[in-house]
Design a protein around this motif. Structure first.
Motif, PDB file in Angstrom:
ATOM      1  N   THR A 230       0.813  -1.215   0.000  1.00 19.91           N
ATOM      2  CA  THR A 230       0.000   0.000   0.000  1.00 19.91           C
ATOM      3  C   THR A 230       0.849   1.270   0.000  1.00 19.91           C
ATOM      4  OG1 THR A 230      -0.133  -0.062   2.428  1.00 19.91           O
ATOM      5  CG2 THR A 230      -1.900  -1.157   1.182  1.00 19.91           C
ATOM      6  N   GLN A 231       2.149   1.143   0.274  1.00 19.06           N
ATOM      7  CA  GLN A 231       3.021   2.324   0.317  1.00 19.06           C
ATOM      8  C   GLN A 231       3.646   2.648  -1.028  1.00 19.06           C
ATOM      9  OE1 GLN A 231       3.277   4.267   3.182  1.00 19.06           O
ATOM     10  NE2 GLN A 231       1.634   2.845   3.765  1.00 19.06           N
ATOM     11  N   LEU A 232       3.719   1.679  -1.916  1.00 26.44           N
ATOM     12  CA  LEU A 232       4.389   1.898  -3.194  1.00 26.44           C
ATOM     13  C   LEU A 232       3.582   2.854  -4.068  1.00 26.44           C
ATOM     14  CD1 LEU A 232       5.609  -1.715  -4.057  1.00 26.44           C
ATOM     15  CD2 LEU A 232       6.943   0.177  -3.125  1.00 26.44           C
ATOM     16  N   VAL A 233       4.280   3.783  -4.689  1.00 21.63           N
ATOM     17  CA  VAL A 233       3.667   4.740  -5.596  1.00 21.63           C
ATOM     18  C   VAL A 233       3.970   4.306  -7.019  1.00 21.63           C
ATOM     19  CG1 VAL A 233       3.565   7.154  -6.326  1.00 21.63           C
ATOM     20  CG2 VAL A 233       3.923   6.577  -3.911  1.00 21.63           C
ATOM     21  N   VAL A 234       2.927   4.166  -7.831  1.00 22.72           N
ATOM     22  CA  VAL A 234       3.078   3.575  -9.159  1.00 22.72           C
ATOM     23  C   VAL A 234       3.985   4.409 -10.053  1.00 22.72           C
ATOM     24  CG1 VAL A 234       1.848   2.872 -11.246  1.00 22.72           C
ATOM     25  CG2 VAL A 234       0.836   2.447  -8.997  1.00 22.72           C
ATOM     26  N   ASP A 235       3.876   5.727 -10.021  1.00 23.20           N
ATOM     27  CA  ASP A 235       4.605   6.584 -10.972  1.00 23.20           C
ATOM     28  C   ASP A 235       5.943   7.068 -10.414  1.00 23.20           C
ATOM     29  OD1 ASP A 235       3.557   8.185  -9.038  1.00 23.20           O
ATOM     30  OD2 ASP A 235       2.728   9.701 -10.387  1.00 23.20           O
ATOM     31  N   ARG A 236       6.451   6.446  -9.342  1.00 20.27           N
ATOM     32  CA  ARG A 236       7.748   6.841  -8.797  1.00 20.27           C
ATOM     33  C   ARG A 236       8.726   5.686  -8.902  1.00 20.27           C
ATOM     34  NH1 ARG A 236       7.536   8.586  -2.773  1.00 20.27           N
ATOM     35  NH2 ARG A 236       7.393   6.311  -2.465  1.00 20.27           N
ATOM     36  N   PRO A 237       9.898   5.886  -9.522  1.00 23.29           N
ATOM     37  CA  PRO A 237      10.878   4.800  -9.637  1.00 23.29           C
ATOM     38  C   PRO A 237      11.257   4.278  -8.254  1.00 23.29           C
ATOM     39  CG  PRO A 237      11.491   6.640 -11.046  1.00 23.29           C
ATOM     40  CD  PRO A 237      10.357   7.126 -10.170  1.00 23.29           C
TER      41      PRO A 237
END
Length: 274
Positions: A230-237
């Motif tokens: 839930t912490q991962l941001v899709v558009d951030r490497p």
């Protein structure tokens, strides 16, 4: 035609987050995969039994010499296969780190007991990784495999003795120096770890709550995977490192509508590198 280019890492057998791809002359392998390549090119390839079969073979050796005077007797009577598995693991690790199967007469009794068992096991138990590497080392003195270079993922000094002996006979390339590029507390922590690896004694680093380093502890692995998903941001490497149980993490990523990483169980023989 150029020789084979191999990237070798001591922990690269088994699960990896990339699917196999078509490539020519390049391989990314762990110990089992690299050993298979070496034995194939040196004419040493053979059919090796499973570890379960080797445990049974070693159990038979222990049984033939078992008596009340043997240090392993009480454990062996209670659990023959478990005792054989434990002692075989000891034996395999010793060979991997250079043991030749013999011990001086002044050695402790437990070691002398295992040396007596080794007199039987040397011919009754199928070769372990250390023994196979010793045969590869001897063959390398007579023949040259079609290997252009071996790119090491781990420093050669951190590998077991038998692997070091084999790699010194091959055209190896040392791993690149790691240079931290973090800012704030993360940068200070990277510098501290780099100095520690190089043997420098440094004072304890004080914690800095600047947001560059976050330590999270969960009661269960499932909760940890759910939180991470839930912490991962899709558009951030993002660099995602998963030491084990990647399939469970992938399931949580899918449940959180995040891209799956394809962390499936791969072949222990190694994968190709494009």
């Amino acid at each position: 035609m150029q020789g084979q280019r191999i990237a070798f890492g001591y922990h690269l057998d088994g699960q990896r987050p990339m699917p196999p791809v078509d490539s020519l002359g390049a391989s990314l392998v762990g110990p089992l995969g690299f050993l298979n390549i070496l034995e194939t090119q040196l004419g040493l390839l053979a059919l090796h039994p499973s570890q379960a079969e080797r445990i049974v073979q070693y159990r038979d050796c222990l049984q033939r010499l078992d008596s009340e005077q043997r240090f392993y007797h009480r454990s062996f009577v209670t659990d023959p296969l478990g005792t054989a598995a434990c002692l075989l693991e000891w034996r395999d690790q010793w060979f991997l780190h250079g043991w030749d199967g013999t011990l001086p007469t002044g050695a402790p009794k437990r070691l002398r007991d295992l040396a007596d068992v080794e007199a039987l096991a040397s011919t009754a138990v199928s070769p372990n990784i250390g023994q196979r590497l010793k045969a590869v080392q001897a063959a390398l003195q007579q023949r040259k495999p079609d290997i252009e270079q071996v790119l090491l993922v781990d420093p050669i000094g951190t590998l077991p003795y038998r692997w070091q002996a084999v790699l010194t006979a091959l055209p190896t390339v040392a791993p690149c120096e790691l240079a931290g590029q973090g800012q704030g507390f993360l940068g200070a922590l990277q510098k501290q770890l780099y100095c520690a690896v190089n043997g420098q004694a440094l004072p304890r680093l004080a914690w800095q709550d600047d947001g560059t380093v976050l330590v999270v502890q969960a009661e269960t692995l499932t909760l940890a995977n759910h939180w991470l998903a839930t912490q991962l941001v899709v558009d951030r490497p993002t660099l995602l490192v998963c030491a084990s149980d990647g399939m469970r993490l992938d399931a949580q990523l899918s449940a959180a509508r995040r891209p799956r990483q394809g962390l499936e169980v791969g072949s222990r023989a190694g994968l190709c590198l494009s």
